[in-house]
Scaffold this motif. Structure first.
Motif, PDB file in Angstrom:
ATOM      1  N   GLU A   1       0.984  -1.233   0.017  1.00  0.00           N
ATOM      2  CA  GLU A   1      -0.184   0.100  -0.219  1.00  0.00           C
ATOM      3  C   GLU A   1       0.970   1.268  -0.111  1.00  0.00           C
ATOM      4  O   GLU A   1       0.408   2.218  -0.629  1.00  0.00           O
ATOM      5  CB  GLU A   1      -0.991   0.081   1.294  1.00  0.00           C
TER       6      GLU A   1
ATOM      7  N   ASN B   1       1.634   2.154  -3.259  1.00  0.00           N
ATOM      8  CA  ASN B   1       0.706   2.227  -4.766  1.00  0.00           C
ATOM      9  C   ASN B   1       0.604   3.509  -5.400  1.00  0.00           C
ATOM     10  O   ASN B   1       0.279   3.426  -6.431  1.00  0.00           O
ATOM     11  CB  ASN B   1      -0.555   1.914  -3.766  1.00  0.00           C
ATOM     12  N   CYS B   2       1.127   4.659  -4.820  1.00  0.00           N
ATOM     13  CA  CYS B   2       0.952   6.047  -5.686  1.00  0.00           C
ATOM     14  C   CYS B   2       2.086   6.492  -6.268  1.00  0.00           C
ATOM     15  O   CYS B   2       1.844   7.490  -6.561  1.00  0.00           O
ATOM     16  CB  CYS B   2       0.206   7.090  -4.672  1.00  0.00           C
TER      17      CYS B   2
ATOM     18  N   VAL C   1      -1.657  -2.233  -6.371  1.00  0.00           N
ATOM     19  CA  VAL C   1      -0.584  -1.429  -7.036  1.00  0.00           C
ATOM     20  C   VAL C   1      -0.967  -1.996  -8.850  1.00  0.00           C
ATOM     21  O   VAL C   1      -1.209  -3.292  -8.939  1.00  0.00           O
ATOM     22  CB  VAL C   1       0.798  -2.262  -6.710  1.00  0.00           C
TER      23      VAL C   1
END
Length: 305
Positions: free
Chosen positions: A186, A189-190, A217
């Motif tokens: 997590e 993820n970005c 992801v």
């Protein structure tokens, strides 16, 4: 190409004389000359020419001499090795390892093995996992190391777990994840880029990809590169994160390293040999490897214990 032609060619090149070469080879000079002529007919170019100082090689003949000299040296070495093995004066072991020998301290293990078995000859083959599996299946390797998931694809083998290492996440300086001890799927993820070390076996990539996908992801963020150094360079350049097996230690990378905390995201190193095949030297190497890595890490995964 017959060995006799190679011997004649190399001897004439050495002495720069047909007559002296013939004397060393216990052949008639006409026979030596005939062998050189047949050699030139076979290769399709002139290898020698007569000069004021005797016989001299053409430029391409000089290159041919270097190549054939290496072949003869390899042949002599191979015959000598096999003669020693036939006389039981030495033992031979071929080992496949999917990484540079520095990973997992394999180079240190080999040093210890040679120290304990000075009479033994050890051949280490470094290659990718799939190539090593193929070499093992064809009988070219006595012992193969690799990710346990890879080794489990083999049949008729005995598998020995050695150690478990986490995957490291390499984090660029100043990144929002810089300083974290562990990183989850997590957490990454970005982020815009994800550099994946190519040394991770395909089967492990599949497991890791599944977990990444479950965590949300996007798999296109995982960018495979050719070398581990390219992973590190991408991180240094701020292009994104890098994932590498934790087999070299955090100090190797000279950047912040976090441990990837995701299910089934560890690297399990093991070794495999053929079941039912007696090989005392191989068994010594396995015993040393298990003791060595057990003392270094003292950890085994429950699945393989």
């Amino acid at each position: 190409m017959k060995f006799q032609r190679i011997e004649c060619f190399l001897m004439v090149a050495r002495h720069k004389s047909f007559s002296r070469a013939a004397g060393d080879l216990f052949m008639a000079q006409s026979s030596v000359t005939g062998q050189i002529k047949k050699l030139e007919e076979e290769v399709g170019f002139q290898v020698m020419e007569l000069g004021r100082d005797g016989v001299r090689l053409t430029p391409v003949g000089q290159r041919l001499r270097e190549e054939l000299k290496q072949i003869m040296e390899q042949y002599t070495s191979a015959v000598s090795l096999c003669q020693r093995i036939a006389r039981e004066e030495t033992s031979f072991l071929s080992v496949g390892y999917p990484s540079p020998p520095e990973w997992g301290n394999m180079s240190e293990l080999i040093r210890l093995f040679r120290q304990e078995n000075p009479e033994a000859l050890l051949k280490l083959k470094l290659d990718k996992g799939r190539q090593l599996l193929e070499a093992f299946r064809t009988g070219a390797l006595d012992l193969i190391f690799g990710d346990m998931g890879y080794l489990e694809q083999l049949s008729g083998v005995r598998i020995f777990p050695l150690f478990m290492a986490p995957f490291y996440v390499l984090v660029p300086s100043g990144h929002e994840l810089d300083g974290k001890e562990t990183v989850t799927a997590e957490d990454i993820n970005c982020h815009r880029a994800f550099c994946l070390s190519p040394e991770i076996p395909d089967i492990t990539i599949g497991l890791l990809s599944t977990r990444m996908k479950e965590a949300g992801v996007e798999l296109e963020r995982m960018i495979p590169v050719t070398h581990r150094e390219d992973v590190v360079a991408s991180v240094y350049a701020g292009m994104g994160l890098g994932i590498v097996p934790g087999t070299l230690g955090k100090d190797y990378y000279q950047t912040h390293v976090a441990v990837l905390d995701a299910p089934r995201s560890s690297f399990y190193l093991g070794c495999a040999c053929r079941a039912g095949v007696e090989n005392e030297l191989r068994d010594r190497f396995i015993h040393l490897a298990r003791n060595y890595w057990w003392m270094r890490q003292r950890t085994h995964h429950d699945r393989y214990s």
